[in-house]
Scaffold this motif. Sequence first.
Motif, PDB file in Angstrom:
ATOM      1  N   ILE A   1       0.804  -1.342   0.094  1.00  0.00           N
ATOM      2  CA  ILE A   1       0.014  -0.141   0.069  1.00  0.00           C
ATOM      3  C   ILE A   1       0.818   1.376  -0.025  1.00  0.00           C
ATOM      4  CG2 ILE A   1      -1.639   1.356   1.283  1.00  0.00           C
ATOM      5  CD1 ILE A   1      -2.447  -1.275   2.506  1.00  0.00           C
ATOM      6  N   LYS A   2       0.532   2.041  -0.998  1.00  0.00           N
ATOM      7  CA  LYS A   2       1.408   3.325  -1.085  1.00  0.00           C
ATOM      8  C   LYS A   2       0.901   4.449  -0.147  1.00  0.00           C
ATOM      9  CE  LYS A   2       3.708   6.181  -4.389  1.00  0.00           C
ATOM     10  NZ  LYS A   2       4.491   6.429  -5.306  1.00  0.00           N
ATOM     11  N   ALA A   3       1.660   4.990   0.540  1.00  0.00           N
ATOM     12  CA  ALA A   3       0.915   6.137   1.253  1.00  0.00           C
ATOM     13  C   ALA A   3       0.580   7.513   0.408  1.00  0.00           C
ATOM     14  CB  ALA A   3       2.231   6.724   2.269  1.00  0.00           C
ATOM     15  N   GLU A   4      -0.253   8.231   0.832  1.00  0.00           N
ATOM     16  CA  GLU A   4      -0.820   9.427   0.194  1.00  0.00           C
ATOM     17  C   GLU A   4       0.294  10.717   0.162  1.00  0.00           C
ATOM     18  OE1 GLU A   4      -3.510  10.776  -1.430  1.00  0.00           O
ATOM     19  OE2 GLU A   4      -3.969   8.528  -1.615  1.00  0.00           O
ATOM     20  N   PRO A   5       0.677  11.225  -1.151  1.00  0.00           N
ATOM     21  CA  PRO A   5       1.938  12.049  -0.814  1.00  0.00           C
ATOM     22  C   PRO A   5       1.757  13.093   0.106  1.00  0.00           C
ATOM     23  CG  PRO A   5       0.949  12.257  -2.780  1.00  0.00           C
ATOM     24  CD  PRO A   5       0.048  11.282  -2.229  1.00  0.00           C
ATOM     25  N   ILE A   6       2.815  13.572   0.814  1.00  0.00           N
ATOM     26  CA  ILE A   6       2.596  14.908   1.601  1.00  0.00           C
ATOM     27  C   ILE A   6       2.633  15.965   0.780  1.00  0.00           C
ATOM     28  CG2 ILE A   6       3.953  15.834   3.607  1.00  0.00           C
ATOM     29  CD1 ILE A   6       5.274  13.285   4.211  1.00  0.00           C
ATOM     30  N   LEU A   7       1.823  16.904   1.238  1.00  0.00           N
ATOM     31  CA  LEU A   7       1.592  18.112   0.463  1.00  0.00           C
ATOM     32  C   LEU A   7       2.736  19.054   0.810  1.00  0.00           C
ATOM     33  CD1 LEU A   7      -1.962  18.897   0.448  1.00  0.00           C
ATOM     34  CD2 LEU A   7      -1.009  17.995  -1.077  1.00  0.00           C
ATOM     35  N   GLN A   8       3.247  19.771   0.048  1.00  0.00           N
ATOM     36  CA  GLN A   8       4.369  20.606   0.231  1.00  0.00           C
ATOM     37  C   GLN A   8       3.819  22.123   0.093  1.00  0.00           C
ATOM     38  OE1 GLN A   8       7.960  20.956  -2.285  1.00  0.00           O
ATOM     39  NE2 GLN A   8       6.919  19.405  -3.543  1.00  0.00           N
ATOM     40  N   THR A   9       4.532  23.207   0.787  1.00  0.00           N
ATOM     41  CA  THR A   9       4.295  24.469   0.215  1.00  0.00           C
ATOM     42  C   THR A   9       5.562  25.230  -0.281  1.00  0.00           C
ATOM     43  OG1 THR A   9       2.678  24.527   2.102  1.00  0.00           O
ATOM     44  CG2 THR A   9       3.577  26.828   1.231  1.00  0.00           C
ATOM     45  N   ILE A  10       5.201  25.815  -1.370  1.00  0.00           N
ATOM     46  CA  ILE A  10       6.334  26.640  -1.930  1.00  0.00           C
ATOM     47  C   ILE A  10       6.168  28.120  -1.443  1.00  0.00           C
ATOM     48  CG2 ILE A  10       7.257  27.566  -3.954  1.00  0.00           C
ATOM     49  CD1 ILE A  10       7.044  24.927  -5.289  1.00  0.00           C
ATOM     50  N   THR A  11       7.117  28.634  -0.937  1.00  0.00           N
ATOM     51  CA  THR A  11       7.284  30.260  -0.656  1.00  0.00           C
ATOM     52  C   THR A  11       7.852  31.163  -1.592  1.00  0.00           C
ATOM     53  OG1 THR A  11       7.264  29.705   1.505  1.00  0.00           O
ATOM     54  CG2 THR A  11       7.726  31.779   1.137  1.00  0.00           C
ATOM     55  N   PHE A  12       7.266  32.046  -2.226  1.00  0.00           N
ATOM     56  CA  PHE A  12       7.583  32.632  -3.459  1.00  0.00           C
ATOM     57  C   PHE A  12       7.105  34.091  -3.043  1.00  0.00           C
ATOM     58  CE2 PHE A  12       7.447  32.918  -8.409  1.00  0.00           C
ATOM     59  CZ  PHE A  12       8.574  33.671  -8.488  1.00  0.00           C
ATOM     60  N   ASP A  13       8.009  35.012  -2.738  1.00  0.00           N
ATOM     61  CA  ASP A  13       7.593  36.404  -2.463  1.00  0.00           C
ATOM     62  C   ASP A  13       7.062  37.103  -3.609  1.00  0.00           C
ATOM     63  OD1 ASP A  13       7.972  36.030   0.282  1.00  0.00           O
ATOM     64  OD2 ASP A  13       9.983  36.656   0.099  1.00  0.00           O
ATOM     65  N   SER A  14       6.179  38.068  -3.471  1.00  0.00           N
ATOM     66  CA  SER A  14       5.731  38.780  -4.673  1.00  0.00           C
ATOM     67  C   SER A  14       6.911  39.573  -5.191  1.00  0.00           C
ATOM     68  CB  SER A  14       4.559  39.908  -4.065  1.00  0.00           C
ATOM     69  OG  SER A  14       5.295  40.547  -3.108  1.00  0.00           O
ATOM     70  N   ILE A  15       6.881  39.753  -6.335  1.00  0.00           N
ATOM     71  CA  ILE A  15       7.726  40.626  -7.242  1.00  0.00           C
ATOM     72  C   ILE A  15       7.120  41.902  -7.354  1.00  0.00           C
ATOM     73  CG2 ILE A  15       9.120  40.860  -9.215  1.00  0.00           C
ATOM     74  CD1 ILE A  15       8.478  37.593  -9.578  1.00  0.00           C
ATOM     75  N   HIS A  16       8.300  43.060  -6.951  1.00  0.00           N
ATOM     76  CA  HIS A  16       7.505  44.177  -7.139  1.00  0.00           C
ATOM     77  C   HIS A  16       7.658  44.694  -8.498  1.00  0.00           C
ATOM     78  CE1 HIS A  16       7.901  45.063  -2.906  1.00  0.00           C
ATOM     79  NE2 HIS A  16       9.188  44.574  -2.813  1.00  0.00           N
ATOM     80  N   ASP A  17       6.892  45.679  -9.123  1.00  0.00           N
ATOM     81  CA  ASP A  17       6.860  46.215 -10.300  1.00  0.00           C
ATOM     82  C   ASP A  17       8.103  46.779 -10.902  1.00  0.00           C
ATOM     83  OD1 ASP A  17       4.023  45.250 -10.498  1.00  0.00           O
ATOM     84  OD2 ASP A  17       3.582  47.572 -10.178  1.00  0.00           O
ATOM     85  N   LYS A  18       8.446  46.668 -11.930  1.00  0.00           N
ATOM     86  CA  LYS A  18       9.802  47.061 -12.599  1.00  0.00           C
ATOM     87  C   LYS A  18       9.522  48.200 -13.735  1.00  0.00           C
ATOM     88  CE  LYS A  18      11.646  43.737 -10.443  1.00  0.00           C
ATOM     89  NZ  LYS A  18      12.625  44.153  -9.237  1.00  0.00           N
ATOM     90  N   THR A  19      10.621  48.543 -14.123  1.00  0.00           N
ATOM     91  CA  THR A  19      10.521  49.277 -15.529  1.00  0.00           C
ATOM     92  C   THR A  19      11.329  48.769 -16.382  1.00  0.00           C
ATOM     93  OG1 THR A  19      10.098  51.357 -13.836  1.00  0.00           O
ATOM     94  CG2 THR A  19      10.889  51.642 -16.234  1.00  0.00           C
ATOM     95  N   TYR A  20      10.942  49.020 -17.763  1.00  0.00           N
ATOM     96  CA  TYR A  20      11.706  48.406 -18.824  1.00  0.00           C
ATOM     97  C   TYR A  20      13.178  49.007 -18.728  1.00  0.00           C
ATOM     98  CZ  TYR A  20      13.355  47.546 -23.628  1.00  0.00           C
ATOM     99  OH  TYR A  20      14.370  47.040 -24.528  1.00  0.00           O
ATOM    100  N   GLY A  21      14.244  48.246 -18.871  1.00  0.00           N
ATOM    101  CA  GLY A  21      15.350  48.686 -18.799  1.00  0.00           C
ATOM    102  C   GLY A  21      16.171  48.376 -17.302  1.00  0.00           C
ATOM    103  N   ASP A  22      15.372  47.823 -16.432  1.00  0.00           N
ATOM    104  CA  ASP A  22      15.987  47.465 -15.223  1.00  0.00           C
ATOM    105  C   ASP A  22      16.812  46.525 -15.402  1.00  0.00           C
ATOM    106  OD1 ASP A  22      14.402  49.556 -13.805  1.00  0.00           O
ATOM    107  OD2 ASP A  22      13.100  47.980 -12.819  1.00  0.00           O
TER     108      ASP A  22
END
Length: 175
Positions: A1-22
């Motif tokens: 019997i295979k166990a249910e996979p454990i859920l994981q959480t990815i932490t990915f912070d928001s990305i601040h707005d940019k300007t072309y040429g940054d």
Amino acid sequence: IKAEPILQTITFDSIHDKTYGDKPFLLSATSDADLEVFFEIVSGPANLSEDTLTITGAGEITIKAFNDGDDKHASAAVERSFSVAKAAQTITFDTIPDKILGDEPFALSASASSGLPVSFTVDGPATLDDNILTLADTGIVVITAAQAGNENYLPAEEVVRSFRVKAATFSLPGK
């Protein structure tokens, strides 16, 4: 019997707005399962090399941070979107010295910091053919340099230059 996979959480912070040429920037995300997190561009004007994102145009960019899980953990993914504003630009247009009626036609020259072409309009006693100005009479000539922008650059503030066209003066011999 295979166990249910454990859920994981990815932490990915928001990305601040940019300007072309940054400058390119590093993306960072972590998994609470200590699995490596990868990135991909979902949409928008950008290039990705491993975890370094390079903006290639103005618009909306969406990035996905993900991993495929392992023997114990389920796959996980998180998306972040941010806006890239058009860049400002300026025009460099040198002053034009006064001229004398009868002077040879001359080329107007101006540049935009964006590298986009600059257009000219003329008001006064002169004609403009492409960027060649021909004097037609005496008086004040006003030249306006403009750059309308494009998908990545805002319109530049117009630069106006004026100069006077004077009548030729002749002196008679012996006077």
